[in-house]
Motif scaffolding. Structure first.
Motif, short mmCIF file in Angstrom:
data_model
loop_
_atom_site.label_atom_id
_atom_site.label_comp_id
_atom_site.label_asym_id
_atom_site.label_seq_id
_atom_site.Cartn_x
_atom_site.Cartn_y
_atom_site.Cartn_z
N TYR A 122 45.14 55.31 35.30
CA TYR A 122 46.50 55.15 35.83
C TYR A 122 46.65 53.76 36.42
CZ TYR A 122 50.69 55.58 38.63
OH TYR A 122 51.93 55.35 39.17
N ASP A 123 47.77 53.12 36.10
CA ASP A 123 48.05 51.76 36.56
C ASP A 123 49.12 51.79 37.65
OD1 ASP A 123 48.51 49.07 36.94
OD2 ASP A 123 49.24 48.69 34.89
N THR A 124 48.75 51.41 38.87
CA THR A 124 49.69 51.49 39.99
C THR A 124 50.78 50.42 39.90
OG1 THR A 124 48.18 50.10 41.30
CG2 THR A 124 48.00 52.49 41.58
N SER A 125 50.58 49.38 39.12
CA SER A 125 51.58 48.33 39.04
C SER A 125 52.71 48.69 38.06
CB SER A 125 50.95 47.00 38.60
OG SER A 125 50.38 47.12 37.30
N SER A 126 52.38 49.49 37.05
CA SER A 126 53.40 49.86 36.05
C SER A 126 53.81 51.33 36.14
CB SER A 126 52.87 49.59 34.64
OG SER A 126 51.75 50.42 34.35
N GLY A 127 52.99 52.15 36.80
CA GLY A 127 53.26 53.59 36.86
C GLY A 127 52.89 54.32 35.58
N ILE A 128 52.09 53.68 34.72
CA ILE A 128 51.76 54.24 33.41
C ILE A 128 50.32 54.74 33.38
CG2 ILE A 128 51.46 53.70 30.95
CD1 ILE A 128 53.73 51.68 31.22
N PHE A 129 50.15 55.93 32.80
CA PHE A 129 48.82 56.49 32.52
C PHE A 129 48.50 56.23 31.05
CE2 PHE A 129 46.33 59.90 30.59
CZ PHE A 129 45.19 59.89 31.38
N THR A 130 47.31 55.69 30.79
CA THR A 130 46.86 55.43 29.42
C THR A 130 45.64 56.29 29.12
OG1 THR A 130 47.62 53.13 29.55
CG2 THR A 130 46.07 53.68 27.79
N ALA A 131 45.75 57.15 28.12
CA ALA A 131 44.66 58.07 27.79
C ALA A 131 43.44 57.30 27.30
CB ALA A 131 45.11 59.07 26.72
N PRO A 132 42.29 57.45 27.95
CA PRO A 132 41.09 56.74 27.52
C PRO A 132 40.33 57.45 26.41
CG PRO A 132 40.62 57.95 29.52
CD PRO A 132 42.08 58.18 29.21
N ILE A 133 40.74 58.70 26.11
CA ILE A 133 40.04 59.48 25.10
C ILE A 133 40.99 60.53 24.54
CG2 ILE A 133 39.16 61.22 26.74
CD1 ILE A 133 36.55 61.23 25.13
N ARG A 134 40.77 60.91 23.30
CA ARG A 134 41.62 61.92 22.67
C ARG A 134 41.35 63.28 23.30
NH1 ARG A 134 41.69 65.31 17.79
NH2 ARG A 134 43.78 65.26 16.89
N GLY A 135 42.42 63.99 23.67
CA GLY A 135 42.20 65.29 24.29
C GLY A 135 43.50 65.93 24.74
N VAL A 136 43.36 67.07 25.40
CA VAL A 136 44.50 67.80 25.98
C VAL A 136 44.56 67.47 27.47
CG1 VAL A 136 45.50 70.06 26.43
CG2 VAL A 136 44.28 69.64 24.28
N TYR A 137 45.72 67.06 27.91
CA TYR A 137 45.92 66.63 29.29
C TYR A 137 47.00 67.48 29.97
CZ TYR A 137 43.30 62.34 28.18
OH TYR A 137 42.34 61.44 27.79
N ILE A 138 46.88 67.58 31.29
CA ILE A 138 47.90 68.23 32.10
C ILE A 138 48.49 67.18 33.05
CG2 ILE A 138 48.36 70.03 33.83
CD1 ILE A 138 45.97 71.56 32.74
N PHE A 139 49.83 67.17 33.13
CA PHE A 139 50.51 66.25 34.04
C PHE A 139 51.48 67.03 34.92
CE2 PHE A 139 49.38 63.71 30.32
CZ PHE A 139 48.78 62.61 30.91
N ASN A 140 51.62 66.54 36.13
CA ASN A 140 52.54 67.17 37.08
C ASN A 140 53.29 66.09 37.85
OD1 ASN A 140 52.82 68.01 40.23
ND2 ASN A 140 53.30 69.74 38.89
N MET A 141 54.59 66.30 38.03
CA MET A 141 55.37 65.46 38.93
C MET A 141 55.95 66.33 40.03
SD MET A 141 59.13 64.63 37.28
CE MET A 141 58.79 64.28 35.56
N GLY A 142 55.88 65.83 41.24
CA GLY A 142 56.51 66.48 42.38
C GLY A 142 57.40 65.46 43.07
N ILE A 143 58.69 65.64 43.00
CA ILE A 143 59.64 64.61 43.46
C ILE A 143 60.51 65.17 44.59
CG2 ILE A 143 61.48 63.02 42.81
CD1 ILE A 143 58.82 62.47 41.40
N MET A 144 60.69 64.35 45.62
CA MET A 144 61.56 64.73 46.74
C MET A 144 62.73 63.77 46.85
SD MET A 144 60.64 65.12 50.82
CE MET A 144 59.81 66.70 50.62
N VAL A 145 63.92 64.33 47.15
CA VAL A 145 65.10 63.51 47.44
C VAL A 145 65.67 63.95 48.79
CG1 VAL A 145 65.66 63.10 45.01
CG2 VAL A 145 66.68 65.06 46.21
#
Length: 224
Positions: A122-145
């Motif tokens: 994960y890159d904190t400067s761009s906010g982008i995650f780059t997969a380092p290997i082929r596989g199944v991934y789980i992602f979660n976002m929790g957002i507050m307003v």
């Protein structure tokens, strides 16, 4: 004298006949027993042959079972070795400023501080995650307003839409949070991030920070 001679002749004739008949009967019995014995031996030979064939089949089956067992043991060792050698890929990042404001349509959300970033995917400067290997991934976002704010967000993969999230705090004094989770298969090098929708009506453009809004992901399983 004639009477005695006649009696002698009468007795000697039946004795010869009986003796011959008895000899013929023994020969017949012997022949029958011999024939029965030959049939019995043939049956025994047949059973013996069938037993040898069955033993050969059992040996073949045992060899196949042993081979399968060896393959399973080898597969188990490979799987264990693979699990031990599999890289650990996981991250959790948060928005550390008090708020993100004036967000534009289609703007990536920058979660600027990582709590966990194993494999540094994960890159904190761009906010982008780059997969380092082929596989199944789980992602979660929790957002507050904050009260009176609303926002349409989306998971994207290499810039393509994956899933929406909508957060709306209608008013009053209460902040509102919304969470979404997605499971996806990624190739090595695929990128995932969160952005506002590209619509001009994406929302008010403000998200609450102070580490209340989060973005997480982890590798669930490597795929061939």
């Amino acid at each position: 004298m004639n009477v005695c001679f006649g009696v002698f002749i009468l007795l000697s004739v039946p004795f010869s006949s009986i003796n011959g008949a008895y000899s013929e009967n023994i020969e017949t019995v012997v022949q029958k027993l011999t024939a029965q014995n030959e049939k019995l031996m043939a049956k025994i030979d047949k059973v013996d042959s069938e037993l040898r064939e069955e033993k050969a089949r059992n040996n073949q089956l045992r060899e196949k079972v042993d081979l399968l067992d060896a393959k399973l043991r080898l597969s188990g060792r490979k799987q264990t070795t693979r699990q031990l050698n599999d890289p650990t890929v996981a991250f959790t990042a948060v928005i550390s400023p008090s708020d993100l404001t004036n967000l534009n349509a289609g703007q990536p959300i920058i979660f600027d501080r990582t709590i966990t970033n194993m494999a540094n995917a994960y890159d904190t400067s761009s906010g982008i995650f780059t997969a380092p290997i082929r596989g199944v991934y789980i992602f979660n976002m929790g957002i507050m307003v904050e009260p009176g704010e609303n926002e349409y967000l989306q998971f994207v993969k290499d810039g393509a839409h994956v899933m929406y999230n909508y957060i709306h705090a209608s008013g009053g004094l209460d902040d509102v949070s919304s969470s979404r989770t997605v499971v996806m298969e990624l190739e090595n090098g695929n990128q995932v991030w969160i952005r506002t929708t590209k619509s001009a009506t994406h929302g008010s453009g403000n998200l609450h920070g102070n580490e209340f809004s989060t973005f997480s992901g982890w590798l669930l399983a490597i795929t061939e």
